[in-house]
Motif scaffolding. Structure first.
Motif, PDB file in Angstrom:
ATOM      1  N   ARG A 145       0.865  -1.180   0.000  1.00 51.99           N
ATOM      2  CA  ARG A 145       0.000   0.000   0.000  1.00 51.99           C
ATOM      3  C   ARG A 145       0.905   1.234   0.000  1.00 51.99           C
ATOM      4  NH1 ARG A 145      -5.361   0.762   2.320  1.00 51.99           N
ATOM      5  NH2 ARG A 145      -5.742   2.969   2.748  1.00 51.99           N
ATOM      6  N   PHE A 146       0.627   2.180  -0.893  1.00 55.29           N
ATOM      7  CA  PHE A 146       1.456   3.381  -0.983  1.00 55.29           C
ATOM      8  C   PHE A 146       0.644   4.531  -1.591  1.00 55.29           C
ATOM      9  CE2 PHE A 146       2.086   0.726  -4.727  1.00 55.29           C
ATOM     10  CZ  PHE A 146       1.911   1.610  -5.781  1.00 55.29           C
ATOM     11  N   ASP A 147       1.093   5.757  -1.304  1.00 49.37           N
ATOM     12  CA  ASP A 147       0.470   6.957  -1.872  1.00 49.37           C
ATOM     13  C   ASP A 147       1.252   7.401  -3.095  1.00 49.37           C
ATOM     14  OD1 ASP A 147      -1.499   7.138   0.115  1.00 49.37           O
ATOM     15  OD2 ASP A 147      -0.120   8.180   1.465  1.00 49.37           O
ATOM     16  N   LEU A 187       9.399  -0.758  -0.368  1.00 48.85           N
ATOM     17  CA  LEU A 187       8.808  -0.658  -1.699  1.00 48.85           C
ATOM     18  C   LEU A 187       9.902  -0.536  -2.757  1.00 48.85           C
ATOM     19  CD1 LEU A 187       5.883  -0.576  -2.813  1.00 48.85           C
ATOM     20  CD2 LEU A 187       6.111   1.921  -2.913  1.00 48.85           C
ATOM     21  N   PRO A 247       7.264   6.832   0.431  1.00 49.74           N
ATOM     22  CA  PRO A 247       6.975   5.403   0.222  1.00 49.74           C
ATOM     23  C   PRO A 247       7.634   4.547   1.289  1.00 49.74           C
ATOM     24  CG  PRO A 247       8.707   6.116  -1.269  1.00 49.74           C
ATOM     25  CD  PRO A 247       8.208   7.352  -0.581  1.00 49.74           C
ATOM     26  N   PRO A 248       7.053   3.389   1.619  1.00 54.42           N
ATOM     27  CA  PRO A 248       7.703   2.467   2.565  1.00 54.42           C
ATOM     28  C   PRO A 248       9.096   2.077   2.079  1.00 54.42           C
ATOM     29  CG  PRO A 248       5.461   1.769   2.050  1.00 54.42           C
ATOM     30  CD  PRO A 248       5.793   2.861   1.092  1.00 54.42           C
ATOM     31  N   PHE A 294       6.116   9.638  -5.644  1.00 54.58           N
ATOM     32  CA  PHE A 294       5.814   8.803  -4.493  1.00 54.58           C
ATOM     33  C   PHE A 294       6.036   9.603  -3.210  1.00 54.58           C
ATOM     34  CE2 PHE A 294       6.884   5.976  -7.937  1.00 54.58           C
ATOM     35  CZ  PHE A 294       5.896   5.002  -7.852  1.00 54.58           C
ATOM     36  N   THR A 319      -4.174   6.345  -3.522  1.00 58.96           N
ATOM     37  CA  THR A 319      -3.603   5.328  -2.639  1.00 58.96           C
ATOM     38  C   THR A 319      -3.775   3.990  -3.333  1.00 58.96           C
ATOM     39  OG1 THR A 319      -4.147   6.607  -0.659  1.00 58.96           O
ATOM     40  CG2 THR A 319      -3.695   4.263  -0.364  1.00 58.96           C
TER      41      THR A 319
END
Length: 306
Positions: free
Chosen positions: A180-182, A272, A268-269, A265, A195
């Motif tokens: 899951r990322f924006d 990712l 981002p985690p 991004f 998202t």
């Protein structure tokens, strides 16, 4: 093929099909077939780690007009990038597991039949795309697909059966824990905040599973597929729709075509990653993707439709 300049055949011994054949004998067969019609062919036998250096030498060689990639999708992608940058013509002999670009060309997947098709092929100007200047012929992806590729990279993929088993095992892990990322998506003058669990930008529009490849390589568009933030059940439904070739009908998936798109991004985690033509790379905060219409001169089998 170019008559006044040499053809260089780069044969990757590590390709999925190459492991079960006499590579030296196959290379000699290809050279003999090409030279029977007046094309001087030099054969370069390599293993995976040697590919980039050999490609650079072939691309810098002014006497080479055509570079033929005999190997899997990774070999073909790297060779296509070298041809795109140097202005040389790309040829493809499919010796990998999936052979996605060869499928797009409608090249026979049997190696001997592919050699015969290549000897009567004609050069056409096909599309290629770039992500921050890096060429790709298949797709750039972040999320579900890149995580699957990353997980599979640590598994045993030495044979087609093992690669399939590893893919299914990796898919199971991705389904149970979707990323899951924006993302800010800029297309034209519009900018959208989304998202997502996945985004894929492809060189023309891809088909569904199990072998997602572009049926048309001169459509002049990027295929952009965005998958909304998904739970396990939604990922399973999406995977089944993709397998049936009905991905565009899935309510969680937005598919569109453009010639240029920018991805931003937001925080981002760290886990990712991005995948470009199946290779895992670090995710950049901003990625500009462009379609270069007709910029890749490619040998296409005679039976390929106009």
């Amino acid at each position: 093929m170019t008559k006044s300049r040499r053809t260089t055949l780069i044969l990757n011994r590590d390709g999925g099909t190459s492991r079960g054949m006499n590579s030296q004998q196959f290379g000699e067969l290809v050279a003999k077939q090409l030279e029977s019609r007046g094309d001087h062919c030099t054969v370069q036998m390599i293993s995976g780690p040697d590919l980039i250096n050999v490609l650079k030498h072939a691309a810098d060689d002014d006497t080479t007009g055509t570079i033929i990639a005999a190997g899997g999708d990774g070999t073909v992608s790297a060779t296509a990038a070298a041809c795109f940058r140097s202005g040389k013509t790309l040829g493809v002999l499919p010796l990998g597991t999936m052979n996605l670009f060869a499928r797009s060309l409608q090249m026979p997947l049997d190696p001997i039949a592919a050699v015969e098709a290549l000897t009567t092929a004609t050069a056409r100007d096909l599309d290629i795309a770039t992500a921050n200047g890096r060429p790709f012929i298949h797709q750039y992806s972040v999320g579900l697909h890149s995580r699957l590729v990353n997980l599979r990279a640590g598994m045993n993929t030495s044979t087609k059966l093992r690669k399939l088993a590893s893919t299914l095992a990796a898919l199971g892990k991705v389904v149970l824990d979707p990323p899951r990322f924006d993302l800010d998506l800029t297309v034209g003058s519009g900018r959208e905040r989304q998202t997502l669990s996945a985004i894929s930008v492809s060189n023309n529009v891809l088909t569904g599973l199990p072998a997602p490849y572009a049926e048309k390589l001169d459509g002049g568009v990027l295929g952009i597929s965005c998958s909304a933030a998904l739970d396990t059940a939604s990922v399973i439904r999406m995977t089944m729709d993709a397998a049936r070739g009905k991905l565009e009908e899935n309510p969680d998936v937005d598919v569109r075509t453009e010639t240029r798109v920018t991805l931003n991004f937001a925080s981002p985690p760290k886990s990712l990653k991005a995948a470009i033509d199946g290779e895992i790379i670090s995710l950049e905060n901003e990625v500009e993707l462009n379609l270069h219409a007709g910029a890749l001169r490619t040998l296409v089998p005679a039976q390929h439709p106009a």
